[in-house]
Write an enzyme that holds these catalytic residues in place. Sequence first.
Site, PDB file in Angstrom:
ATOM      1  N   CYS A  48       0.723  -1.339   0.072  1.00 42.13           N
ATOM      2  CA  CYS A  48       0.134   0.164  -0.114  1.00 42.13           C
ATOM      3  C   CYS A  48       0.923   1.279   0.182  1.00 42.13           C
ATOM      4  CB  CYS A  48      -0.988   0.133   1.209  1.00 42.13           C
ATOM      5  SG  CYS A  48      -2.013   1.435   1.144  1.00 42.13           S
ATOM      6  N   THR A  50       1.154   5.675  -0.935  1.00 44.88           N
ATOM      7  CA  THR A  50       0.360   6.929  -1.312  1.00 44.88           C
ATOM      8  C   THR A  50       0.977   7.685  -2.559  1.00 44.88           C
ATOM      9  OG1 THR A  50       0.052   7.220   1.138  1.00 44.88           O
ATOM     10  CG2 THR A  50      -0.298   9.061  -0.218  1.00 44.88           C
ATOM     11  N   HIS A 102      -0.307  -4.352   3.761  1.00 42.91           N
ATOM     12  CA  HIS A 102       0.966  -4.337   4.834  1.00 42.91           C
ATOM     13  C   HIS A 102       1.790  -5.830   4.592  1.00 42.91           C
ATOM     14  CE1 HIS A 102      -1.762  -1.514   7.435  1.00 42.91           C
ATOM     15  NE2 HIS A 102      -1.024  -1.024   6.159  1.00 42.91           N
ATOM     16  N   THR A 148      -5.497 -18.792  -3.573  1.00 45.66           N
ATOM     17  CA  THR A 148      -5.759 -19.879  -2.910  1.00 45.66           C
ATOM     18  C   THR A 148      -4.553 -20.894  -2.809  1.00 45.66           C
ATOM     19  OG1 THR A 148      -8.047 -19.617  -3.324  1.00 45.66           O
ATOM     20  CG2 THR A 148      -7.208 -21.871  -2.385  1.00 45.66           C
TER      21      THR A 148
END
Length: 207
Positions: A48, A50, A102, A148
Amino acid sequence: MFTGIVQGVAPLHSLEKKPQLHTLGLAIPAAQRDQLTQGASIALNGVCLTVTHWDEDAVYFDVMIASLQLTNLGQLAVGDLVNFERAARFGDEIGGHAMSGHVMGCVTLCQRHELDADNLRLDFSLPPQWKKYIFNKGYIGLNGCSLTIAEVHEERFSVYLIPETRRATTFGLLPEGSQVNLEVDPHTQVIVDSVERVLAQRQLEGV
């Protein structure tokens, strides 16, 4: 929050390296920049980040030293392809599983198995510290892609990719030996950690 459904693959357009910070410019297509704002969150290879600004060529992100050391973003070079996903909005379909962006660390792509024209199995290293969260048919995030888990062995785990996942992500051509960002399923992590705490407390109390 992210869904683990990678929205596209884009090349790294520019890379500015400072002692404790890298600025990445990713050539995200214009069609994927709808309603983009400064400060928006976008996952690059599952991390993640910005949005700091953008221009006609790229969208730019600052990556701190901690992320550079923990993830594969510190290994990127101009021209490398990167999976990206914009943050989920209220009302969006969750096609994969909820992911935070994260990353816990990296695993190694140990082996590619081209089973037939439509089936690819990827074997990854299994770090001991994350083994308790990785089990058959559980979810896992790899380079931002919700997958998966198919098989778990002592030192490796495997996933299978359908043709669409190979086409839409970097996994189609990712070479053996590559470092891949890992995010375990956060719900699984909470459950396992909670059970461990309860059992440890009961042991202390002699229950």
